[in-house]
Design a protein around this motif. Structure first.
Motif, PDB file in Angstrom:
ATOM      1  N   ARG A 181      -7.521   7.762  -5.662  1.00  0.00           N
ATOM      2  CA  ARG A 181      -6.266   7.151  -6.119  1.00  0.00           C
ATOM      3  C   ARG A 181      -5.136   7.310  -5.107  1.00  0.00           C
ATOM      4  O   ARG A 181      -4.153   6.557  -5.143  1.00  0.00           O
ATOM      5  CB  ARG A 181      -5.849   7.777  -7.457  1.00  0.00           C
ATOM      6  CG  ARG A 181      -6.712   7.336  -8.633  1.00  0.00           C
ATOM      7  CD  ARG A 181      -6.074   7.747  -9.960  1.00  0.00           C
ATOM      8  NE  ARG A 181      -6.088   9.196 -10.136  1.00  0.00           N
ATOM      9  CZ  ARG A 181      -7.067   9.863 -10.756  1.00  0.00           C
ATOM     10  NH1 ARG A 181      -8.121   9.201 -11.238  1.00  0.00           N
ATOM     11  NH2 ARG A 181      -7.003  11.165 -10.896  1.00  0.00           N
ATOM     12  N   ARG A 182      -5.271   8.267  -4.204  1.00  0.00           N
ATOM     13  CA  ARG A 182      -4.204   8.495  -3.223  1.00  0.00           C
ATOM     14  C   ARG A 182      -4.358   7.641  -1.968  1.00  0.00           C
ATOM     15  O   ARG A 182      -3.465   7.613  -1.123  1.00  0.00           O
ATOM     16  CB  ARG A 182      -4.167   9.979  -2.819  1.00  0.00           C
ATOM     17  CG  ARG A 182      -3.980  10.927  -3.993  1.00  0.00           C
ATOM     18  CD  ARG A 182      -3.387  12.246  -3.536  1.00  0.00           C
ATOM     19  NE  ARG A 182      -4.185  12.914  -2.509  1.00  0.00           N
ATOM     20  CZ  ARG A 182      -5.132  13.819  -2.758  1.00  0.00           C
ATOM     21  NH1 ARG A 182      -5.433  14.130  -4.021  1.00  0.00           N
ATOM     22  NH2 ARG A 182      -5.776  14.403  -1.776  1.00  0.00           N
ATOM     23  N   ARG A 184      -4.483   4.392   0.435  1.00  0.00           N
ATOM     24  CA  ARG A 184      -3.691   3.170   0.487  1.00  0.00           C
ATOM     25  C   ARG A 184      -4.281   2.197   1.499  1.00  0.00           C
ATOM     26  O   ARG A 184      -4.699   2.596   2.584  1.00  0.00           O
ATOM     27  CB  ARG A 184      -2.240   3.487   0.890  1.00  0.00           C
ATOM     28  CG  ARG A 184      -1.497   4.345  -0.131  1.00  0.00           C
ATOM     29  CD  ARG A 184      -1.231   3.538  -1.410  1.00  0.00           C
ATOM     30  NE  ARG A 184      -0.518   4.346  -2.394  1.00  0.00           N
ATOM     31  CZ  ARG A 184      -1.128   5.013  -3.371  1.00  0.00           C
ATOM     32  NH1 ARG A 184      -2.454   4.975  -3.473  1.00  0.00           N
ATOM     33  NH2 ARG A 184      -0.425   5.724  -4.235  1.00  0.00           N
TER      34      ARG A 184
END
Length: 304
Positions: A181-182, A184
């Motif tokens: 989720r972190r 990018r």
């Protein structure tokens, strides 16, 4: 030095295995005084102390550890022989001895070895894990029937054996959900400066993976390196870093570790080799492994 007294050596081995003279005496059905006397004779013959007091127990000296290592091989082999002869009276027991390189993922090793247990009258499987160089030495003296490795035997190794490429597949990049989720951006750009768990120097995939990072213009942050893939996965499961796994077992690893696939690439290849003293495979268990590997989407149709 006179010939080694194997009775004395067996007493020492039993003491070291059980952790004390008293327990060894119970196991061997002799008196503790008898064992102590035999140990003194063995130490006199070898010219070195083998055991010393440590609190309420005993511990091996440096010489004792060396002697125990050799004794353990000898007496363990003897126990295996007796067990094999008891297993099938009047028949030659079927045992398949395999060395597994410690950098080959255990899920890959399991998927490759499982077919050997599915053939008619399957052999007893004896697996030994270790460094490829050490396993090849065991193969050379016929203590192993086959070695599984993620890389071929180097031509500089003075062992008469042959590489049989069984699996050739791309890789998946995996991460714990909390780490995923972190990230990018698209794959593989999302890997830049992301924490990465790298396979150790002995892993065949390592240099190919590092070259791929460079070609993609990404530079993950290497937070740890591992020779043991099981330990690497334990760190990955806790979200410490991303890691690569063979496409062959990526879905299985995702299910068992609770991680998820970030991306895939065929530009980095993971391979699995069977290394055998046979140029043409003939051992029934090895043939079963080879045939099963060829039936997978990643199997090499013609072992080489």
């Amino acid at each position: 030095m006179a010939s080694l007294n194997y009775k004395h050596l067996h007493y020492f081995w039993t003491v070291a295995k059980t952790g004390g003279v008293g327990r060894a005496a119970e196991k061997l059905h002799v008196t503790a005084q008898s064992i102590s006397g035999q140990l003194r004779l063995l130490e006199e013959q070898l010219g070195a102390r083998l055991l010393r007091r440590s609190g309420r127990g005993i511990e091996l000296t440096d010489t004792g550890r060396t002697v125990f290592e050799y004794a353990d091989r000898a007496f363990t082999a003897g126990d295996e022989l007796l067990e094999a002869l008891r297993a099938r009276p009047g028949e030659h027991p079927s045992v398949f001895r395999v060395g597994v390189s410690n950098v080959l993922g255990r899920s890959v090793a399991f998927s490759m070895l499982q077919p050997a247990l599915s053939i008619p009258d399957p052999p007893k499987l004896l697996c030994h894990e270790g460094r490829l160089h050490d396993l090849l030495g065991e193969l050379a003296v016929h203590r192993l029937d086959m070695v599984l490795s993620d890389r071929p035997m180097d031509a500089s190794v003075s062992v008469r054996a042959f590489n049989h490429l069984l699996i050739d597949c791309g890789i998946a990049v995996l991460a714990a959900p909390s780490l995923a989720r972190r990230l990018r951006g698209p794959f593989p750009q999302c890997l830049h400066d992301a924490p990465w768990l790298l396979h150790g120097e002995g892993a065949g995939v390592r240099p190919r993976l590092l070259r791929w990072f460079e070609s993609q213009g990404v530079q993950p942050r290497i937070v740890a390196e591992f020779d043991d893939t099981a330990l690497l996965k334990a760190f990955a499961e806790q979200g410490v870093g991303l890691f690569s796994a063979p496409e062959l077992v990526a879905d299985y690893i995702c299910r068992t570790l609770g991680v998820k696939a970030i991306g895939h690439t065929d530009a980095v290849r993971e391979q699995a080799f069977a290394i055998s003293v046979e140029r043409r495979l003939s051992h029934p268990a090895v043939l079963a492994i080879s045939e099963a590997a060829r039936q997978t989407p990643y199997g090499v149709k013609r072992a080489r």
